[in-house]
Every structure is written in structure tokens, then in C-alpha cells.
Write a protein that holds these residues in place. Structure first.
Motif, short mmCIF file in Angstrom:
data_model
loop_
_atom_site.label_atom_id
_atom_site.label_comp_id
_atom_site.label_asym_id
_atom_site.label_seq_id
_atom_site.Cartn_x
_atom_site.Cartn_y
_atom_site.Cartn_z
N TRP A 147 0.84 -1.20 0.00
CA TRP A 147 0.00 0.00 0.00
C TRP A 147 0.87 1.25 0.00
O TRP A 147 0.56 2.23 -0.69
CB TRP A 147 -0.90 0.03 1.23
N LEU A 148 1.94 1.22 0.76
CA LEU A 148 2.82 2.38 0.85
C LEU A 148 3.52 2.65 -0.48
O LEU A 148 3.68 3.80 -0.90
CB LEU A 148 3.85 2.18 1.96
N ASP A 149 3.93 1.59 -1.14
CA ASP A 149 4.53 1.76 -2.47
C ASP A 149 3.53 2.37 -3.44
O ASP A 149 3.86 3.26 -4.22
CB ASP A 149 5.02 0.40 -3.00
N TYR A 150 2.31 1.89 -3.38
CA TYR A 150 1.24 2.44 -4.21
C TYR A 150 1.03 3.93 -3.91
O TYR A 150 0.92 4.76 -4.80
CB TYR A 150 -0.05 1.66 -3.96
N ALA A 151 0.98 4.27 -2.62
CA ALA A 151 0.76 5.67 -2.23
C ALA A 151 1.88 6.57 -2.69
O ALA A 151 1.65 7.70 -3.13
CB ALA A 151 0.61 5.75 -0.71
N ALA A 152 3.11 6.09 -2.62
CA ALA A 152 4.25 6.89 -3.07
C ALA A 152 4.18 7.17 -4.57
O ALA A 152 4.50 8.27 -5.02
CB ALA A 152 5.55 6.17 -2.72
N LEU A 153 3.74 6.18 -5.33
CA LEU A 153 3.67 6.36 -6.79
C LEU A 153 2.62 7.39 -7.18
O LEU A 153 2.68 7.95 -8.27
CB LEU A 153 3.37 5.02 -7.45
N ASP A 154 1.66 7.65 -6.29
CA ASP A 154 0.65 8.66 -6.58
C ASP A 154 1.25 10.06 -6.71
O ASP A 154 0.63 10.95 -7.31
CB ASP A 154 -0.44 8.66 -5.50
N VAL A 155 2.40 10.28 -6.08
CA VAL A 155 3.02 11.61 -6.15
C VAL A 155 4.37 11.61 -6.85
O VAL A 155 4.85 12.67 -7.28
CB VAL A 155 3.19 12.23 -4.74
N LEU A 156 5.00 10.46 -6.98
CA LEU A 156 6.37 10.39 -7.49
C LEU A 156 6.51 10.99 -8.88
O LEU A 156 7.51 11.65 -9.19
CB LEU A 156 6.85 8.93 -7.49
N TYR A 157 5.52 10.77 -9.74
CA TYR A 157 5.62 11.24 -11.13
C TYR A 157 4.75 12.47 -11.41
O TYR A 157 4.70 12.95 -12.54
CB TYR A 157 5.19 10.11 -12.08
N LEU A 158 4.08 12.97 -10.39
CA LEU A 158 3.07 13.98 -10.62
C LEU A 158 3.66 15.31 -11.11
O LEU A 158 3.05 15.99 -11.94
CB LEU A 158 2.25 14.20 -9.34
N VAL A 159 4.83 15.69 -10.62
CA VAL A 159 5.45 16.94 -11.07
C VAL A 159 5.90 16.82 -12.53
O VAL A 159 5.77 17.78 -13.32
CB VAL A 159 6.62 17.34 -10.15
N ASP A 160 6.41 15.66 -12.92
CA ASP A 160 6.77 15.45 -14.33
C ASP A 160 5.55 15.55 -15.22
O ASP A 160 5.59 16.15 -16.30
CB ASP A 160 7.43 14.08 -14.51
N VAL A 161 4.44 14.97 -14.77
CA VAL A 161 3.19 15.06 -15.53
C VAL A 161 2.75 16.51 -15.62
O VAL A 161 2.35 16.98 -16.70
CB VAL A 161 2.09 14.21 -14.87
N ARG A 162 2.84 17.23 -14.52
CA ARG A 162 2.46 18.64 -14.50
C ARG A 162 3.23 19.43 -15.56
O ARG A 162 2.67 20.25 -16.29
CB ARG A 162 2.73 19.22 -13.11
N ASP A 163 4.55 19.20 -15.64
CA ASP A 163 5.36 19.96 -16.59
C ASP A 163 4.97 19.66 -18.03
O ASP A 163 4.90 20.57 -18.87
CB ASP A 163 6.84 19.65 -16.37
N ARG A 164 4.69 18.40 -18.32
CA ARG A 164 4.30 18.04 -19.69
C ARG A 164 2.94 18.62 -20.04
O ARG A 164 2.72 19.11 -21.15
CB ARG A 164 4.31 16.52 -19.83
N LEU A 165 2.01 18.55 -19.09
CA LEU A 165 0.69 19.11 -19.36
C LEU A 165 0.74 20.63 -19.48
O LEU A 165 0.00 21.21 -20.28
CB LEU A 165 -0.28 18.70 -18.24
N ALA A 166 1.59 21.27 -18.70
CA ALA A 166 1.74 22.72 -18.81
C ALA A 166 2.23 23.10 -20.21
O ALA A 166 1.78 24.11 -20.78
CB ALA A 166 2.71 23.24 -17.75
N GLU A 167 3.12 22.31 -20.77
CA GLU A 167 3.58 22.54 -22.15
C GLU A 167 2.43 22.39 -23.13
O GLU A 167 2.26 23.19 -24.06
CB GLU A 167 4.71 21.58 -22.49
N GLU A 168 1.62 21.35 -22.93
CA GLU A 168 0.47 21.13 -23.81
C GLU A 168 -0.52 22.28 -23.71
O GLU A 168 -1.09 22.72 -24.73
CB GLU A 168 -0.24 19.82 -23.45
N LEU A 169 -0.76 22.76 -22.51
CA LEU A 169 -1.68 23.88 -22.33
C LEU A 169 -1.17 25.12 -23.06
O LEU A 169 -1.94 25.84 -23.71
CB LEU A 169 -1.85 24.19 -20.84
N GLU A 170 0.12 25.37 -22.97
CA GLU A 170 0.71 26.52 -23.65
C GLU A 170 0.58 26.38 -25.16
O GLU A 170 0.20 27.33 -25.86
CB GLU A 170 2.18 26.66 -23.25
N GLU A 171 0.89 25.19 -25.66
CA GLU A 171 0.84 24.96 -27.11
C GLU A 171 -0.58 25.08 -27.65
O GLU A 171 -0.77 25.51 -28.80
CB GLU A 171 1.39 23.56 -27.42
#
Length: 397
Positions: A147-171
Motif C-alpha cells: 500500500w505504501l509503495d502504491y501511495a508513493a507512486l501517486d506523487v512520485l511522477y506527478l510533477v513530471d506530468v504537470r510539466d508536460r501538461l503545462a507545455e500542452e496547455l501553452e501549445e
């Protein structure tokens, strides 16, 4: 053993907060609750990730005071997936972002076909997440390593996703759309308490008569009080269907109530005195509920042609016009403009000018970007509905 242990010691907590304060960029934040298990919606785990700091899993019941975390990250952008679900639980801990980025909402504005966290991470980063513990009882202690590994993965990649989506929003020219939506999410006030919340009992439509409704209300109130005392989800004590079954059975004694087969649930017999007292209280109550309550809800659209044909004509022309704009913007129609907002202005239209319709939409909670994209289309459709009535409109479903 998991590499993401739960932090429940104040000294370790303070060290983690110092590490997060020294990190760089936005912070990813997520919350795990025990919905369906506990009465409250409190946080039982808070996950935080920041670059150059790492992932930290905090135990709210053990730590209590989260002021050091607010101090550490309060001034930077917080990244969520579906922020509106997590903000109430965080606010109970006095954790409050000043600005946020919502990856689920951004994905909707960008027209992604799937907007769940695992789907977005896979689409944007090509990484597959397992979502096998999303409905777990996070009040469990100790929490299993998986469960803890699962919970960590919920945030581990979220900033990378944010950056990619921010680029898409700008484009796509949607950065300002997203900024207004994020600000609205942050400013959204808590939902006011429902009037007569007991009327949400599933199956209540089967109960006829004011006296029987009073019994149903008393049973619901008794269950609610006990669930709150036990911090247990009400339906886990006695399901809705069981409360309704007790009303319909109309038992004349506590023994008869115990004999109602459909009255079941883990607390149906152990708290039999509680339920029988509620039935008696409902039967003796002088405050009888009305069979129907007034509501400002609009009638279903299928009834408009008969009840308000002019509004029906307006809606049937404006709805496809708004849908066309949403298609051009590559986003779901409900994210461009909530259907309820369009129904409201169609049912009771203001003066048919862009300023008047914009004012009406603003009062309903529409954001400036939504108003800019839809107001003229709505006005044009309403004017057309009034000037060129089509006999076929009223007969359409």
C-alpha cells in the motif's frame, strides 16, 4: 521492506519538512482517506514529493500538528490529481496551498480521452501504475508495504506530468483557461449542509405516508449518530435497504423487528434497542415530514416541450452550439460550460444581449474564459429560437 516508510515520529517529521523546504520546484501532494470504512473524511496518509527532496509519507493521526509542513511548502505551487477531492481533508490539517496545478483538470481541458491518474501518467510519461489499493481502508495500522509503495507512486511522477501538461496547455492556448479553473478550485467554498439529508436514503421512494417517513428519518438519525460515535461508515453498520425494510415491515415490537429478515447489517442486532427506540420515536413524533419538499431544480429536459416550449426551443438550439465550441476546443462540453448553467439561462433567460447573458452566467459561477467562449453562441441561439420557431423542435426528444 518498502523504501517509503510512514513518518509518525515528530523528529523525523521535522527533518522531512526541512528537506522539502530545501527542495526545488512545485510539490506533489496526495491524500488517502478511508471512505466507505470510516464516518469522517479525514486524511489517514498525506503523501508529498518535491524534486531534490524525495517522497515522504506522513501519518496524520500520529503527528497531529502539520504546521511545520505548511511552513515548508506553503509558498510553492502544489500539484494534485483531482484537487477538489483532497483539499477538504488537507484543510482539516490546516494545510492550504496558495496556488495549485490540477493534472486531472488540465487533462480534461486538453481533451485527453482518459483522465484517471494511472491513465494520464501512462499517456504522458509512458509509465504504467498499478491502482490496486485505491479503495483500501487507509485507517489500517500498520499499513502494508504494498500500500505504501502504491501511495508513493501517486506523487512520485506527478510533477513530471504537470510539466508536460503545462507545455500542452501553452501549445494549445489554454494556459489561461487552466489558471482560471485552478483558481476557482482553490476558492471553492465548502458545500453547505443538505436540507433533510435523510431523504437521500436509497429506496426511500418505497415509503409512503408522513408517519412512516418520520420513522425512516428517526432510523437514519439514530444510525448517523452511532456511526459518528464509532467513526464508521453508516452503511457498514446497517445498509440503507435494511432501514427501509424495517420501515416497510412495520414491526409492532422489538422482537418483531429482530425477526425482520431483510433488516440486517453488522449492527442490526447488536444495537437492536437503538433501532427500536428510533422507530418508537418516529411513530410518536409531532414533527411529521412533508411527503414532498420544494426544490429549485429544473424539470427534466424531456418535459420542457410541454411545460415551457419557449425554453425548450432555446435549449435545443443553444446546446449544439455550445457542443460545437467544445469540439473546436477539443474538450468535454461540461468543462466548457456546465450543462446546468445552460439550462438555467435557457429556462429563465436574461435580456438577449451578450452583457446580460454574461452577467447571468457569472452569477451561476461560470469563469471568464467560459463566458468569452460561449456567450455569443448562446445569444445567437436564443435569438434564433425566438425569431424562427420550428414546429419540429417541440416534438424532438
Amino acid at each position: 521492506m518498502t523504501e517509503y516508510p510512514v513518518i509518525d515520529d515528530p523528529n523525523v517529521f521535522h527533518a522531512a519538512c526541512e528537506a522539502l523546504a530545501a527542495g526545488t520546484g512545485p510539490v506533489a501532494v496526495d491524500v488517502e482517506r478511508a471512505s466507505g470504512f470510516r464516518y469522517s473524511q479525514r486524511a489517514y496518509l498525506v503523501q508529498v514529493f518535491r524534486r531534490d527532496a524525495g517522497v515522504f509519507l506522513f501519518d496524520p493521526p500520529a503527528l497531529g500538528d502539520f504546521a511545520p509542513l505548511q511552513t515548508a511548502i506553503g509558498d510553492v505551487e502544489w500539484v494534485f490529481h483531482a484537487a477538489s477531492q483532497d483539499l477538504p481533508s488537507l484543510r482539516e490539517l490546516d494545510l492550504e496551498p496558495r496556488t495549485l496545478f490540477d493534472t486531472e483538470l488540465a487533462s480534461r481541458l486538453l481533451g485527453h480521452d482518459r483522465v484517471g491518474l494511472a491513465a494520464v501518467v501512462e499517456e504522458v510519461l509512458g509509465i504504467t501504475l498499478k491502482k490496486e489499493h485505491s479503495a483500501a481502508d487507509w485507517s489500517t495500522r500498520p499499513l502494508p508495504d504494498s500500500w505504501l509503495d502504491y501511495a508513493a507512486l501517486d506523487v512520485l511522477y506527478l510533477v513530471d506530468v504537470r510539466d508536460r501538461l503545462a507545455e500542452e496547455l501553452e501549445e494549445s492556448g489554454k494556459t489561461e483557461f487552466a489558471a482560471q479553473e485552478f483558481a476557482a478550485t482553490l476558492a471553492q467554498p465548502p458545500r453547505p449542509p443538505r436540507d433533510d439529508p435523510w431523504r437521500r436514503l436509497s429506496g426511500l421512494h418505497q415509503v409512503k405516508g408522513a408517519r412512516n417517513l418520520a420513522v425512516a428519518r428517526a432510523l437514519w438519525e439514530a444510525r448517523e449518530q452511532y456511526a459518528q460515535q464509532q467513526d464508521t461508515s453508516p452503511g457498514r453498520l446497517v445498509p440503507d435497504r435494511s432501514l427501509v425494510a424495517a420501515v416497510l415491515a412495520n414491526p409492532q415490537s422489538k422482537h418483531a423487528l429482530a425477526g425482520v429478515q431483510a433488516f440486517n447489517g453488522r449492527a442490526s442486532r447488536s444495537e437492536l434497542d437503538r433501532w427500536w427506540d428510533a422507530i418508537v420515536r418516529g411513530r410518536e413524533s409531532d414533527d411529521l415530514p412533508r411527503a414532498r419538499v420544494s426544490s429549485d431544480a429544473l424539470p427534466p429536459a424531456r418535459a420542457w416541450a410541454e411545460r415551457n416550449p419557449e425554453a425548450d426551443a432555446r435549449l435545443k438550439l443553444a446546446r449544439p452550439a455550445v457542443e460545437a465550441v467544445a469540439e473546436e476546443l477539443h474538450m468535454p462540453t461540461e468543462n466548457l460550460l456546465k450543462p446546468e448553467m445552460l439550462r438555467r439561462v435557457a429556462w429563465t433567460p436574461p435580456e438577449l444581449t451578450t452583457d446580460a447573458v454574461a452577467t447571468a452566467l457569472t452569477a451561476l459561477g461560470a469563469r471568464p474564459w467560459q463566458i468569452e467562449q460561449t456567450t455569443q453562441k448562446i445569444v445567437d441561439a436564443f435569438v434564433e429560437a425566438g425569431q424562427t420557431p420550428d414546429p419540429g423542435l417541440a416534438s424532438e426528444s
